[in-house]
Structures are given as structure tokens and as C-alpha cells.
Design an enzyme around this catalytic site. Structure first.
Site, PDB file in Angstrom:
ATOM      1  N   CYS A 185       0.822  -1.220   0.000  1.00 59.19           N
ATOM      2  CA  CYS A 185       0.000   0.000   0.000  1.00 59.19           C
ATOM      3  C   CYS A 185       0.852   1.264   0.000  1.00 59.19           C
ATOM      4  CB  CYS A 185      -0.945   0.015   1.201  1.00 59.19           C
ATOM      5  SG  CYS A 185      -0.054   0.019   2.756  1.00 59.19           S
TER       6      CYS A 185
ATOM      7  N   ASP B  60       2.345   2.610   2.557  1.00 62.71           N
ATOM      8  CA  ASP B  60       2.302   3.345   3.821  1.00 62.71           C
ATOM      9  C   ASP B  60       3.624   3.235   4.577  1.00 62.71           C
ATOM     10  OD1 ASP B  60      -0.213   3.912   3.128  1.00 62.71           O
ATOM     11  OD2 ASP B  60      -1.202   2.698   4.649  1.00 62.71           O
TER      12      ASP B  60
ATOM     13  N   CYS C 223      -3.125   4.837   5.980  1.00 67.27           N
ATOM     14  CA  CYS C 223      -4.585   4.769   6.016  1.00 67.27           C
ATOM     15  C   CYS C 223      -5.101   5.021   7.441  1.00 67.27           C
ATOM     16  CB  CYS C 223      -5.033   3.401   5.541  1.00 67.27           C
ATOM     17  SG  CYS C 223      -4.597   2.096   6.708  1.00 67.27           S
TER      18      CYS C 223
ATOM     19  N   CYS D 214      -2.332  -3.617   8.778  1.00 68.21           N
ATOM     20  CA  CYS D 214      -1.987  -2.270   9.253  1.00 68.21           C
ATOM     21  C   CYS D 214      -1.524  -2.331  10.712  1.00 68.21           C
ATOM     22  CB  CYS D 214      -3.177  -1.333   9.117  1.00 68.21           C
ATOM     23  SG  CYS D 214      -4.003  -1.444   7.523  1.00 68.21           S
TER      24      CYS D 214
END
Ligand code: FES
Length: 133
Positions: free
Chosen positions: A35, A37, A68, A112
Site C-alpha cells: 500500500c 504506507d 490509512c 496495518c
């Protein structure tokens, strides 16, 4: 479509311990190639006495996360879980501890919370490495 728990939303909208610690004792950085991140955890380590013995603990902790909503909420939560814990206790905090402290995360967002746990563990390793150099 998934929904975030109220606690996730609370930590996302009002994250705790945001920022950077200048001259931190340990820094952990993790990135998720999927992603994109990125998360940094900074720790300041203190020493205190317990039962006549000295122990090292997380005196201060902050984070910077480009990611996120779940990445920000899990970063915020892990700083709260780790603060004032001994380094040994903090090393045992898992992604499941973070997710359950937030009242669960959607399965698609579990990775995450892995980032947050990994960043904390890396910050502790970084501190230990600096100390032994
Ligand atoms: Fe990348 Fe959440 S989607 S950390």
C-alpha cells in the site's frame, strides 16, 4: 464495504502521541510495499527501580505515520499500550493486542496493525543496538 469500530475512528480522528522525539533513544521504521504506507516510532527509554532492581522502560513514545485510517489508529493505540511498559513487556505486544484494544479491525486491515507492532519492536531493537555499539 467494511466499517471501523468507534475506537478506531476515535484514534484516527484524534490520535495520541503524534510527532517525533528529537534525540530519541530508538527509532523504528516500517513500510508496506503493497500500500506504500510508512510508519516511524520514536522511543525514549528511562530507568527505574523495581524490587531493588533496575529496569528499563518506555518513558516517552511518539509516531509519524503516512498511511490509512487503520495505520494511524493502530500507531496511536500502540503508543498508548507501550508507554510506561518495560522493554521486555513492550516487545511482547502483538498485532492482535493492538487490534483488540481497538475493538477489532476489519480482516482486510489487519496488516496495518502488523506495521505498528513491527515498528515498535524495531525501535526497541534499534535502542539495544545503539547501546551495544
Ligand atoms: Fe497500508 Fe493500512 S492500508 S497500512
Amino acid at each position: 464495504m467494511f466499517r471501523y469500530s468507534k475506537k478506531v475512528m476515535k484514534h484516527f480522528l484524534n490520535p495520541k502521541n503524534v510527532g517525533e522525539i528529537k534525540n530519541a533513544d530508538g527509532v523504528g521504521k516500517v513500510g508496506n510495499p503493497v500500500c506504500g504506507d510508512v510508519m516511524y516510532i520514536y522511543i525514549k527509554v528511562g530507568k527505574r527501580k523495581k524490587k531493588g532492581k533496575g529496569e528499563e522502560y518506555i518513558k516517552d513514545i511518539k509516531f509519524k505515520t503516512l498511511g490509512c485510517a487503520a495505520a494511524i489508529a493502530t500507531s496511536s493505540m500502540i503508543t498508548e499500550l507501550a508507554k510506561n511498559k518495560t522493554l521486555e513487556e513492550a516487545k511482547k505486544i502483538t498485532r492482535n493486542d493492538v487490534a483488540s484494544a481497538l475493538g477489532s479491525l476489519p480482516p482486510i486491515k489487519m496488516h496495518c496493525s502488523n506495521l505498528a507492532a513491527e515498528a515498535l519492536h524495531k525501535a526497541i531493537e534499534n535502542y539495544k543496538k545503539r547501546k551495544s555499539d
